[in-house]
Scaffold this motif. Structure first.
Motif, PDB file in Angstrom:
ATOM      1  N   VAL A   2       0.829  -1.197   0.000  1.00  0.00           N
ATOM      2  CA  VAL A   2       0.000   0.000   0.000  1.00  0.00           C
ATOM      3  C   VAL A   2       0.866   1.250   0.000  1.00  0.00           C
ATOM      4  O   VAL A   2       0.595   2.204  -0.702  1.00  0.00           O
ATOM      5  N   LYS A  35      -7.093   0.238 -10.940  1.00  0.00           N
ATOM      6  CA  LYS A  35      -7.093  -0.873  -9.982  1.00  0.00           C
ATOM      7  C   LYS A  35      -5.735  -0.988  -9.296  1.00  0.00           C
ATOM      8  O   LYS A  35      -5.662  -1.293  -8.108  1.00  0.00           O
ATOM      9  N   GLU A  37      -3.694   1.501  -8.624  1.00  0.00           N
ATOM     10  CA  GLU A  37      -3.608   2.582  -7.640  1.00  0.00           C
ATOM     11  C   GLU A  37      -4.544   2.366  -6.454  1.00  0.00           C
ATOM     12  O   GLU A  37      -4.307   2.926  -5.391  1.00  0.00           O
ATOM     13  N   LYS A  38      -5.579   1.576  -6.644  1.00  0.00           N
ATOM     14  CA  LYS A  38      -6.482   1.255  -5.538  1.00  0.00           C
ATOM     15  C   LYS A  38      -6.000   0.016  -4.785  1.00  0.00           C
ATOM     16  O   LYS A  38      -6.651  -0.428  -3.856  1.00  0.00           O
ATOM     17  N   ASN A  39      -4.872  -0.528  -5.225  1.00  0.00           N
ATOM     18  CA  ASN A  39      -4.281  -1.724  -4.617  1.00  0.00           C
ATOM     19  C   ASN A  39      -5.205  -2.935  -4.763  1.00  0.00           C
ATOM     20  O   ASN A  39      -5.231  -3.810  -3.913  1.00  0.00           O
ATOM     21  N   GLU A  40      -5.962  -2.963  -5.866  1.00  0.00           N
ATOM     22  CA  GLU A  40      -6.837  -4.092  -6.164  1.00  0.00           C
ATOM     23  C   GLU A  40      -6.141  -5.104  -7.070  1.00  0.00           C
ATOM     24  O   GLU A  40      -6.654  -6.186  -7.291  1.00  0.00           O
ATOM     25  N   THR A  41      -5.012  -4.715  -7.616  1.00  0.00           N
ATOM     26  CA  THR A  41      -4.210  -5.554  -8.497  1.00  0.00           C
ATOM     27  C   THR A  41      -2.805  -5.618  -7.931  1.00  0.00           C
ATOM     28  O   THR A  41      -2.277  -4.602  -7.470  1.00  0.00           O
ATOM     29  N   LYS A  42      -2.191  -6.798  -7.993  1.00  0.00           N
ATOM     30  CA  LYS A  42      -0.820  -6.928  -7.507  1.00  0.00           C
ATOM     31  C   LYS A  42       0.135  -6.174  -8.415  1.00  0.00           C
ATOM     32  O   LYS A  42       0.012  -6.186  -9.633  1.00  0.00           O
TER      33      LYS A  42
END
Length: 111
Positions: A2, A35, A37-42
């Protein structure tokens, strides 16, 4: 990760780059970049290297620890980051070694 993502977002904003621009440079969709930047993707190591190039900064700058990673007593240091930093440094050094070996092979073939 994060902390890394927030550093990327902050630096992107500081440089005035849009998510569309970053997505274009990374050859991904804007939605895929959002995604990230939203930390939804590794975030892969290769993508991290490419982002550092686009943002004209070092990976070390993106991984830089902030005072907010440590609470007021200095305890509970964010435990994930040191492992990530060590792994990224090792991979970075390995890539540099591979690059040097590749350059040596190319030089041999030229001469």
């Amino acid at each position: 990760m994060v902390g890394i993502v927030s550093q990327i977002k902050k630096l992107r904003g500081h440089k005035g780059y849009s998510q569309d621009y970053m997505a274009y440079e990374l050859d991904i969709s804007q939605a895929a970049y959002a995604k990230l930047e939203k930390n939804e993707t590794k975030l892969t190591v290769d993508r991290l290297f490419r982002i550092s190039e686009i943002l004209e900064t070092s990976i070390y700058e993106l991984l830089r620890f902030k005072a907010s990673s440590i609470n007021n007593t200095g305890q509970n240091f964010h435990k994930e980051q040191p492992d990530v930093v060590v792994k990224l440094i090792e991979q970075y050094e390995e890539r540099l070694k591979e690059k040097d070996e590749f350059i040596a092979i190319l030089k041999e073939r030229l001469y």
